[in-house]
Design a protein around this motif. Structure first.
Motif, PDB file in Angstrom:
ATOM      1  N   THR A 126       0.828  -1.205   0.000  1.00  0.00           N
ATOM      2  CA  THR A 126       0.000   0.000   0.000  1.00  0.00           C
ATOM      3  C   THR A 126       0.864   1.256   0.000  1.00  0.00           C
ATOM      4  O   THR A 126       0.596   2.218  -0.739  1.00  0.00           O
ATOM      5  N   LYS A 127       1.909   1.250   0.810  1.00  0.00           N
ATOM      6  CA  LYS A 127       2.816   2.404   0.854  1.00  0.00           C
ATOM      7  C   LYS A 127       3.492   2.610  -0.494  1.00  0.00           C
ATOM      8  O   LYS A 127       3.667   3.742  -0.951  1.00  0.00           O
ATOM      9  N   TYR A 128       3.867   1.511  -1.138  1.00  0.00           N
ATOM     10  CA  TYR A 128       4.518   1.625  -2.445  1.00  0.00           C
ATOM     11  C   TYR A 128       3.559   2.215  -3.479  1.00  0.00           C
ATOM     12  O   TYR A 128       3.927   3.118  -4.240  1.00  0.00           O
ATOM     13  N   VAL A 129       2.340   1.708  -3.506  1.00  0.00           N
ATOM     14  CA  VAL A 129       1.355   2.190  -4.480  1.00  0.00           C
ATOM     15  C   VAL A 129       1.096   3.683  -4.300  1.00  0.00           C
ATOM     16  O   VAL A 129       0.925   4.423  -5.275  1.00  0.00           O
ATOM     17  N   GLU A 130       1.083   4.135  -3.051  1.00  0.00           N
ATOM     18  CA  GLU A 130       0.761   5.534  -2.762  1.00  0.00           C
ATOM     19  C   GLU A 130       1.972   6.458  -2.809  1.00  0.00           C
ATOM     20  O   GLU A 130       1.820   7.680  -2.722  1.00  0.00           O
ATOM     21  N   SER A 131       3.172   5.907  -2.948  1.00  0.00           N
ATOM     22  CA  SER A 131       4.381   6.730  -2.971  1.00  0.00           C
ATOM     23  C   SER A 131       4.508   7.463  -4.304  1.00  0.00           C
ATOM     24  O   SER A 131       3.955   7.028  -5.321  1.00  0.00           O
ATOM     25  N   PRO A 132       5.241   8.577  -4.337  1.00  0.00           N
ATOM     26  CA  PRO A 132       5.382   9.355  -5.575  1.00  0.00           C
ATOM     27  C   PRO A 132       5.935   8.545  -6.743  1.00  0.00           C
ATOM     28  O   PRO A 132       5.540   8.755  -7.893  1.00  0.00           O
ATOM     29  N   ASP A 133       6.863   7.652  -6.460  1.00  0.00           N
ATOM     30  CA  ASP A 133       7.478   6.847  -7.516  1.00  0.00           C
ATOM     31  C   ASP A 133       6.879   5.443  -7.604  1.00  0.00           C
ATOM     32  O   ASP A 133       7.467   4.555  -8.222  1.00  0.00           O
ATOM     33  N   GLY A 134       5.726   5.257  -6.995  1.00  0.00           N
ATOM     34  CA  GLY A 134       5.115   3.933  -6.946  1.00  0.00           C
ATOM     35  C   GLY A 134       4.412   3.555  -8.234  1.00  0.00           C
ATOM     36  O   GLY A 134       4.489   4.245  -9.252  1.00  0.00           O
ATOM     37  N   GLY A 135       3.722   2.453  -8.168  1.00  0.00           N
ATOM     38  CA  GLY A 135       3.000   1.950  -9.330  1.00  0.00           C
ATOM     39  C   GLY A 135       2.139   0.781  -8.901  1.00  0.00           C
ATOM     40  O   GLY A 135       1.466   0.844  -7.875  1.00  0.00           O
ATOM     41  N   ILE A 136       2.203  -0.291  -9.647  1.00  0.00           N
ATOM     42  CA  ILE A 136       1.456  -1.502  -9.305  1.00  0.00           C
ATOM     43  C   ILE A 136       2.333  -2.389  -8.430  1.00  0.00           C
ATOM     44  O   ILE A 136       3.490  -2.651  -8.752  1.00  0.00           O
ATOM     45  N   ALA A 137       1.788  -2.832  -7.322  1.00  0.00           N
ATOM     46  CA  ALA A 137       2.491  -3.754  -6.428  1.00  0.00           C
ATOM     47  C   ALA A 137       1.897  -5.145  -6.602  1.00  0.00           C
ATOM     48  O   ALA A 137       0.679  -5.314  -6.524  1.00  0.00           O
ATOM     49  N   VAL A 138       2.748  -6.127  -6.839  1.00  0.00           N
ATOM     50  CA  VAL A 138       2.279  -7.499  -7.029  1.00  0.00           C
ATOM     51  C   VAL A 138       2.727  -8.365  -5.856  1.00  0.00           C
ATOM     52  O   VAL A 138       3.916  -8.421  -5.528  1.00  0.00           O
ATOM     53  N   ILE A 139       1.762  -9.012  -5.237  1.00  0.00           N
ATOM     54  CA  ILE A 139       2.034  -9.964  -4.162  1.00  0.00           C
ATOM     55  C   ILE A 139       1.666 -11.353  -4.665  1.00  0.00           C
ATOM     56  O   ILE A 139       0.536 -11.581  -5.102  1.00  0.00           O
ATOM     57  N   ILE A 140       2.620 -12.261  -4.623  1.00  0.00           N
ATOM     58  CA  ILE A 140       2.350 -13.645  -4.995  1.00  0.00           C
ATOM     59  C   ILE A 140       2.100 -14.419  -3.704  1.00  0.00           C
ATOM     60  O   ILE A 140       3.021 -14.679  -2.929  1.00  0.00           O
ATOM     61  N   ALA A 141       0.844 -14.728  -3.448  1.00  0.00           N
ATOM     62  CA  ALA A 141       0.452 -15.454  -2.238  1.00  0.00           C
ATOM     63  C   ALA A 141       0.496 -16.944  -2.555  1.00  0.00           C
ATOM     64  O   ALA A 141      -0.432 -17.482  -3.158  1.00  0.00           O
ATOM     65  N   ARG A 142       1.575 -17.592  -2.156  1.00  0.00           N
ATOM     66  CA  ARG A 142       1.823 -18.968  -2.598  1.00  0.00           C
ATOM     67  C   ARG A 142       1.667 -19.974  -1.462  1.00  0.00           C
ATOM     68  O   ARG A 142       2.334 -19.885  -0.436  1.00  0.00           O
TER      69      ARG A 142
END
Length: 224
Positions: A126-142
Motif C-alpha cells: 500500500t505504501k509503495y502504491v501511494e508513494s510518488p514513484d510507486g506503481g502496481i504492487a504485485v504480491i504472490i500469495a503462494r
C-alpha cells in the motif's frame, strides 16, 4: 467470497483494477484498489492486462493466488511447476519472472497462511502504491492447494476446536469464511465441521477472542 466486490469473468481482475484506477483519478479520488487473480488464470489471460496497466500508469495492488495447480478446471498443472498435462517434464516458468517481465518493480512472494506476514506485506504494498514513484504492487500469495497437495500443503496438521470463550462475534464466519466453520442452528453456536477441516491452523491466528485453540488445550467444547 465476501472479500471480492466485483467479479466479471476469468482474468478480468487486472484490467478492471486498471480501469477503476483511471476512473477514480479522473474524478480526483484516491481509492485503494486490490485485485486478485489465480496463478493459472494469470498465465492464461492476465499478462496482457498487466502490461497494459503498467504502460498506462495504473496504481493498485495485485494479489496472485498461487496454489500451484489449476484447481478450477480439473487440477491440471500450471506453467510454474514445470510438469505438462501428460505428466512429462517441461520448462518451469516462474510467476516472479513473468511478473517482472511485465514491468513490475514491486514483487513480494509470501505464504498467506502466515497472516501476520501477509498483513505486513499488504501494508508495505500500500505504501509503495501511494508513494510518488510507486506503481502496481504485485504480491504472490503462494501455498499448495490442500486438495492436490494434501501432505505438502498441511505438513504439520493442527487439529483445532472452539472453546467456551467464543462470544459468537461471527468474525470467523463473516471475515475469514473457512468452509469448515459454520453456525450450528440446533446448538446455537459456531462449530467446526471436522470432515471439512484440513487442520491448517490458520484460524488460530484469526479469532479475535482467542477462542479457537489446539485440541490439546483444556476447557474445550466438542466439535462435530
Amino acid at each position: 467470497m465476501g472479500a471480492v466486490d466485483t467479479v466479471v469473468d476469468m482474468g478480468a481482475a487486472i484490467t478492471m483494477a486498471s480501469g477503476f484506477y483511471h476512473a477514480f483519478e479522473q474524478d480526483g479520488l484516491n481509492q485503494p484498489i486490490v485485485a486478485t487473480i489465480g496463478d493459472s488464470t494469470f498465465y492464461h489471460s492476465g499478462t496482457a492486462g498487466l502490461i497494459n496497466a503498467v504502460y498506462n500508469g495504473a496504481r493498485f495492488i495485485l494479489v496472485i493466488l498461487d496454489n500451484l495447480i489449476t484447481a478450477m478446471t480439473g487440477m491440471q498443472p500450471t506453467p510454474g511447476i514445470g510438469i505438462r498435462a501428460d505428466g512429462s517434464r517441461g520448462k518451469s516458468i516462474p510467476l516472479e519472472r513473468v511478473v517482472k517481465g511485465c514491468g513490475i518493480d514491486f514483487i513480494e512472494t509470501i505464504d498467506p497462511y502466515d497472516t501476520k506476514a501477509m498483513t505486513a506485506v499488504l501494508k508495505k504494498a500500500t505504501k509503495y502504491v501511494e508513494s510518488p514513484d510507486g506503481g502496481i504492487a504485485v504480491i504472490i500469495a503462494r501455498h499448495p492447494c490442500v486438495i492436490a497437495y494434501r501432505g505438502e500443503a498441511v505438513s504439520n496438521p493442527i487439529p483445532v476446536i472452539i472453546t467456551d470463550d467464543c462470544t459468537e462475534c461471527n468474525f470467523c464466519l463473516d471475515r475469514f469464511e473457512c468452509p469448515a466453520l459454520y453456525h450450528d442452528e440446533a446448538l446455537g453456536r459456531t462449530t467446526i465441521n471436522q470432515a471439512l477441516c484440513v487442520q491448517c491452523g490458520v484460524c488460530l491466528q484469526v479469532c479475535p477472542k482467542g477462542a479457537i485453540v489446539r485440541n490439546a488445550e483444556r476447557g474445550m467444547r466438542n466439535a462435530e
